[in-house]
Design an enzyme around this catalytic site. Structure first.
Site, PDB file in Angstrom:
ATOM      1  N   GLY A  13       0.668  -1.253  -0.153  1.00 32.83           N
ATOM      2  CA  GLY A  13       0.036  -0.099  -0.249  1.00 32.83           C
ATOM      3  C   GLY A  13       0.791   1.235   0.143  1.00 32.83           C
ATOM      4  O   GLY A  13       0.149   2.395   0.271  1.00 32.83           O
ATOM      5  N   ILE A  20       0.079   6.300   4.336  1.00 31.20           N
ATOM      6  CA  ILE A  20       0.492   5.766   5.897  1.00 31.20           C
ATOM      7  C   ILE A  20       1.598   4.761   5.688  1.00 31.20           C
ATOM      8  O   ILE A  20       2.326   4.481   6.701  1.00 31.20           O
ATOM      9  CB  ILE A  20      -1.077   5.302   6.258  1.00 31.20           C
ATOM     10  N   TYR A 157     -18.166   9.233   3.436  1.00 25.24           N
ATOM     11  CA  TYR A 157     -17.300   8.020   3.325  1.00 25.24           C
ATOM     12  C   TYR A 157     -18.062   6.918   2.546  1.00 25.24           C
ATOM     13  O   TYR A 157     -17.631   5.854   2.187  1.00 25.24           O
ATOM     14  CB  TYR A 157     -17.139   7.708   4.638  1.00 25.24           C
ATOM     15  N   LYS A 164     -15.107  -1.157   5.451  1.00 25.58           N
ATOM     16  CA  LYS A 164     -14.231  -1.108   6.527  1.00 25.58           C
ATOM     17  C   LYS A 164     -14.722  -1.642   7.846  1.00 25.58           C
ATOM     18  O   LYS A 164     -14.006  -2.374   8.643  1.00 25.58           O
ATOM     19  CB  LYS A 164     -13.605   0.459   7.054  1.00 25.58           C
ATOM     20  N   THR A 195      -3.852  12.102   2.018  1.00 22.94           N
ATOM     21  CA  THR A 195      -2.980  11.199   1.151  1.00 22.94           C
ATOM     22  C   THR A 195      -3.669  10.954   0.007  1.00 22.94           C
ATOM     23  O   THR A 195      -4.478  11.585  -0.258  1.00 22.94           O
ATOM     24  CB  THR A 195      -2.795   9.561   2.015  1.00 22.94           C
TER      25      THR A 195
HETATM   26  O1  0WD Z   1      -7.073   9.560   6.120  1.00 22.37           O
HETATM   27  C1  0WD Z   1      -6.648   8.636   5.654  1.00 22.37           C
HETATM   28  N1  0WD Z   1      -5.874   8.710   4.436  1.00 22.37           N
HETATM   29  C2  0WD Z   1      -7.004   7.090   6.138  1.00 22.37           C
HETATM   30  C3  0WD Z   1      -6.596   6.093   5.503  1.00 22.37           C
HETATM   31  C4  0WD Z   1      -7.566   7.241   7.561  1.00 22.37           C
HETATM   32  C5  0WD Z   1      -7.873   5.960   8.211  1.00 22.37           C
HETATM   33  C6  0WD Z   1      -7.560   4.828   7.303  1.00 22.37           C
HETATM   34  N2  0WD Z   1      -6.840   4.882   6.082  1.00 22.37           N
HETATM   35  C7  0WD Z   1      -6.422   3.627   5.469  1.00 22.37           C
HETATM   36  C8  0WD Z   1      -7.211   3.599   3.758  1.00 22.37           C
HETATM   37  O2  0WD Z   1      -8.454   3.353   3.807  1.00 22.37           O
HETATM   38  C9  0WD Z   1      -6.238   2.467   3.312  1.00 22.37           C
HETATM   39  O3  0WD Z   1      -6.852   1.355   3.834  1.00 22.37           O
HETATM   40  O4  0WD Z   1      -5.507   3.484   5.439  1.00 22.37           O
HETATM   41  C10 0WD Z   1      -5.090   2.815   4.064  1.00 22.37           C
HETATM   42  C11 0WD Z   1      -3.846   3.445   3.280  1.00 22.37           C
HETATM   43  O5  0WD Z   1      -4.258   4.482   2.783  1.00 22.37           O
HETATM   44  P1  0WD Z   1      -3.538   5.711   2.465  1.00 22.37           P
HETATM   45  O6  0WD Z   1      -2.005   5.760   2.821  1.00 22.37           O
HETATM   46  O7  0WD Z   1      -4.376   7.014   3.042  1.00 22.37           O
HETATM   47  O8  0WD Z   1      -3.752   5.926   0.809  1.00 22.37           O
HETATM   48  P2  0WD Z   1      -2.705   5.856  -0.473  1.00 22.37           P
HETATM   49  O9  0WD Z   1      -1.495   6.586  -0.135  1.00 22.37           O
HETATM   50  O10 0WD Z   1      -3.438   6.359  -1.458  1.00 22.37           O
HETATM   51  O11 0WD Z   1      -2.601   4.224  -0.496  1.00 22.37           O
HETATM   52  C12 0WD Z   1      -3.456   3.408  -0.608  1.00 22.37           C
HETATM   53  C13 0WD Z   1      -3.254   2.613  -1.796  1.00 22.37           C
HETATM   54  C14 0WD Z   1      -3.338   2.877  -3.079  1.00 22.37           C
HETATM   55  O12 0WD Z   1      -3.241   3.859  -3.454  1.00 22.37           O
HETATM   56  P3  0WD Z   1      -4.099   4.367  -4.789  1.00 22.37           P
HETATM   57  O13 0WD Z   1      -3.932   6.074  -4.358  1.00 22.37           O
HETATM   58  O14 0WD Z   1      -3.003   4.290  -5.989  1.00 22.37           O
HETATM   59  O15 0WD Z   1      -5.237   4.073  -4.927  1.00 22.37           O
HETATM   60  O16 0WD Z   1      -3.860   1.288  -1.552  1.00 22.37           O
HETATM   61  C15 0WD Z   1      -3.196   0.462  -2.786  1.00 22.37           C
HETATM   62  C16 0WD Z   1      -2.558   1.644  -3.712  1.00 22.37           C
HETATM   63  O17 0WD Z   1      -1.196   1.628  -3.720  1.00 22.37           O
HETATM   64  N3  0WD Z   1      -4.268  -0.034  -3.685  1.00 22.37           N
HETATM   65  C17 0WD Z   1      -3.947  -1.362  -4.236  1.00 22.37           C
HETATM   66  N4  0WD Z   1      -2.935  -2.226  -4.010  1.00 22.37           N
HETATM   67  C18 0WD Z   1      -3.003  -3.564  -4.486  1.00 22.37           C
HETATM   68  N5  0WD Z   1      -3.916  -4.009  -5.378  1.00 22.37           N
HETATM   69  C19 0WD Z   1      -5.166  -1.989  -4.951  1.00 22.37           C
HETATM   70  C20 0WD Z   1      -4.968  -3.027  -5.542  1.00 22.37           C
HETATM   71  N6  0WD Z   1      -5.998  -3.417  -6.260  1.00 22.37           N
HETATM   72  N7  0WD Z   1      -5.984  -0.726  -4.848  1.00 22.37           N
HETATM   73  C21 0WD Z   1      -5.470   0.251  -4.108  1.00 22.37           C
END
Ligand code: 0WD
Length: 266
Positions: A13, A20, A157, A164, A195
């Site tokens: 991720g 994160i 959301y 979730k 993010t």
């Molecule tokens: O406020 C927030 N940012 C919060 C995030 C608050 C609470 C929880 N979270 C959760 C998110 O729901 C997620 O589960 O934390 C996790 C990480 O999120 P993040 O760091 O905010 O997001 P990001 O930097 O975008 O990373 C999530 C990544 C994807 O990024 P993009 O932006 O390209 O969608 O999840 C990965 C991808 O790298 N991802 C996948 N990896 C493998 N296969 C796939 C997939 N099909 N789809 C998304």
């Protein structure tokens, strides 16, 4: 010596240095863990390789969680290189953007619901199932990232809320099944952080301001703070903790409601 010295860790991720998962990788590297990373799609591979390099890792593998063949290939590659695994971090979430604006019932579709649950919740179980043989019997731990929208109705959301909620139920079912193999399973419920994924949620900036004003600490949290909590939860320091959701949200979830400072009676 760091408290994760000797631990082999898989981090999924990472999409950018603001992810994160990047904060988690940095904290775990600092505490002495050996890291492997996954990337989704060639476009972000160089970014993930750069972060891996900063963490002293050259193990960077492709993973799209919608593809069973990529889950199998990842497991095989880890088995060949390390033969065992101590920590698996699942930091993956996705829902089609058009479902993250407006009302829940206004926007939900059968396909959007399926995609959100497949990528955000089922993928944790699928990876847990695949990685279990590498992790059993060695004080290991799985960790996922969730959000308050799992247990409260949060504007915009939408479909990610039920996704979730499913993810959090996965934490409990997986913890119960894997406990006898000494594999712990936990989740961190993080406060909102800007993010790439968050940018897809309509009105995210308002969410940040609301979280800041409404939290006990009167501020938002950083990826470094989530990273430190993740490092602790995945270490032997947390050996008695499994099946839990740990809130790292500056105390937002404990508040009933808050008043603007000038509304407080003297
Ligand atoms: O406020 C927030 N940012 C919060 C995030 C608050 C609470 C929880 N979270 C959760 C998110 O729901 C997620 O589960 O934390 C996790 C990480 O999120 P993040 O760091 O905010 O997001 P990001 O930097 O975008 O990373 C999530 C990544 C994807 O990024 P993009 O932006 O390209 O969608 O999840 C990965 C991808 O790298 N991802 C996948 N990896 C493998 N296969 C796939 C997939 N099909 N789809 C998304």
């Amino acid at each position: 010596m760091g408290f994760l010295t000797g631990k082999k860790v898989l981090i999924t991720g990472v999409a950018s240095e603001r992810s994160i998962a990047s904060g988690i990788a940095e904290a775990m590297h600092r505490e002495g863990a050996q890291l492997a990373f996954t990337y989704q799609g060639e476009k972000i591979r160089p970014r993930v390789e750069a972060l891996a390099g900063e963490c002293g890792s050259d193990l960077v593998l492709p993973l799209d969680v919608t593809r069973d063949d990529e889950i199998a290939a990842l497991t095989e590659a880890l088995n060949r290189r390390w033969s065992t695994l101590d920590v698996f971090v699942h930091s993956i979430g996705f829902a089609p953007r058009e479902l993250l604006a407006g009302g829940y019932l206004q926007t939900v579709t059968r396909d959007g619901y399926r995609i959100a649950h497949d990528i955000s919740a089922y993928s944790f179980a699928a990876l847990g199932q695949a990685l279990r043989p590498l992790m059993r019997g060695r004080a290991s731990s799985m960790l996922t990232l969730t959000y308050l929208g799992a247990v409260r109705a949060v504007p915009m959301y939408n479909v990610m809320g039920p996704a979730k909620a499913s993810l959090e139920a996965n934490v409990r079912y997986m913890a119960a099944e894997l406990g006898p193999e000494n594999i712990r399973v936990n989740g961190i419920s993080a406060g909102p952080i800007k993010t790439l994924a968050a940018a897809g949620i309509r009105g995210f900036r308002t969410m940040l301001t609301h979280a800041e004003k409404g939290s006990a600490l009167k501020r938002n949290v950083s990826i470094e703070e989530v990273g430190n909590a993740a490092a602790f939860l995945c270490s032997d320091l947390a050996s008695g903790i499994t099946g839990e959701i740990l809130y790292v949200d500056a105390g937002f979830n404990i508040m009933g409601f808050s008043l603007p400072a000038d509304d407080v009676d003297a």
